[in-house]
Write an enzyme that holds these catalytic residues in place. Structure first.
Site, PDB file in Angstrom:
ATOM      1  N   GLU A   1      -3.931   1.918  -7.299  1.00 54.96           N
ATOM      2  CA  GLU A   1      -4.028   3.050  -6.615  1.00 54.96           C
ATOM      3  C   GLU A   1      -3.274   4.168  -6.784  1.00 54.96           C
ATOM      4  OE1 GLU A   1      -6.263   1.882  -2.543  1.00 54.96           O
ATOM      5  OE2 GLU A   1      -4.285   1.588  -2.395  1.00 54.96           O
TER       6      GLU A   1
ATOM      7  N   HIS B   1       0.767  -1.099  -0.040  1.00 53.51           N
ATOM      8  CA  HIS B   1      -0.060   0.186   0.084  1.00 53.51           C
ATOM      9  C   HIS B   1       0.892   1.297  -0.103  1.00 53.51           C
ATOM     10  CE1 HIS B   1      -2.850   3.136   1.506  1.00 53.51           C
ATOM     11  NE2 HIS B   1      -4.005   2.245   1.063  1.00 53.51           N
TER      12      HIS B   1
END
Ligand code: PGA
Length: 251
Positions: free
Chosen positions: A168, A96
């Site tokens: 993302e 992430h």
């Protein structure tokens, strides 16, 4: 109907009690989730077990926000993939951007985490994405391909791995400024090609989009062929947003 993933990354938003209460609402309101949707929520490590207990009979699965790049041993503060698995975790976020950028997780650590996740029968949700300056410099594709390459290169994969990538863009996370769905679709296609190139064979890959997804924009993402779901941060801990998202996915 295409299969869709709905992932909720609770980040560091909810304490133990809040996680418990929120999980109770999910158990109640998502019990009849249709089979075309796979959903998992990612509570903080201290709430994983409790949230799992609450969701025991629910179709909603649980994921870890973080697993260690070490397998086992004297690593104070770390939580291993196997430990997560032992409380019922079936997914883990890996790479992430908040981990990459705020905590300087390296490409090698990310690769090791992916390996440990698969070994513990946890499906990694491998997150990739470019920063704003990389996008402005026209380097988006190069960065994405590099992140896929370093994550999967020479990795020992299970025979039929569930390959899940989250695109993302860093500039879209928690900013209220989502990526244009057509541009996300283009990057998703690039990701699928890159996975096959790096693995040297066709690996069925699902790619989800994350970054300021909300009830107003989710349908425009899901309308794109190669966008197979969403990874939601802020909206995953707000009841109104989350259940709107669930219903807009066709639940
Ligand atoms: P956001 O976060 O939905 O709050 O933009 C997405 C994520 O970080 O996974």
């Amino acid at each position: 109907m295409k299969h869709l993933y709905l992932f909720g990354n609770w980040k560091m938003y909810l304490d133990f009690e809040e996680s418990f209460l929120w999980a109770k609402q999910l158990a109640e309101r998502m019990k009849d989730l249709p089979t075309h949707i796979t959903s998992a929520v990612f509570p903080s490590a201290i709430s994983l077990k409790h949230v799992k207990d609450v969701l025991e009979d629910s179709p909603v699965e649980i994921g870890a926000q973080i697993i260690s790049s070490f397998e086992k041993g004297a690593y104070t503060g770390e939580v291993s993939a196997a430990m997560c698995r032992s409380v019922g975790v079936t997914y883990a976020l890996i790479g992430h951007s908040e981990r990459r950028h705020l905590f300087h997780e390296t490409a090698n650590e990310i690769r090791l985490k992916i390996e440990h996740a698969y070994a513990a029968r946890i499906t990694p949700v491998i997150c990739v994405g470019e920063t704003l300056s990389e996008r402005q410099a026209g380097k988006t594709d190069e960065i994405i391909m590099m992140q896929i390459q370093s994550a999967l290169h020479a990795l020992t994969l299970p025979p039929e791995p569930t390959m899940l990538i989250a695109y993302e863009p860093v500039w879209a996370i928690n900013t209220g400024e989502a990526c244009d769905p057509r541009e996300a679709e283009r990057v998703h296609k690039l990701i699928k090609r890159s996975v096959n190139d790096v693995c040297g064979r066709t690996v069925p890959t699902a790619v989800v989009y994350g970054g300021s997804v909300n009830p107003q924009n989710i349908e425009s993402f899901l309308a794109e062929q190669s966008i197979e779901g969403v990874l939601v941060g802020g909206g995953s801990v707000k009841a109104h947003d989350w259940f709107e998202l669930v219903s807009k996915m066709g639940a």
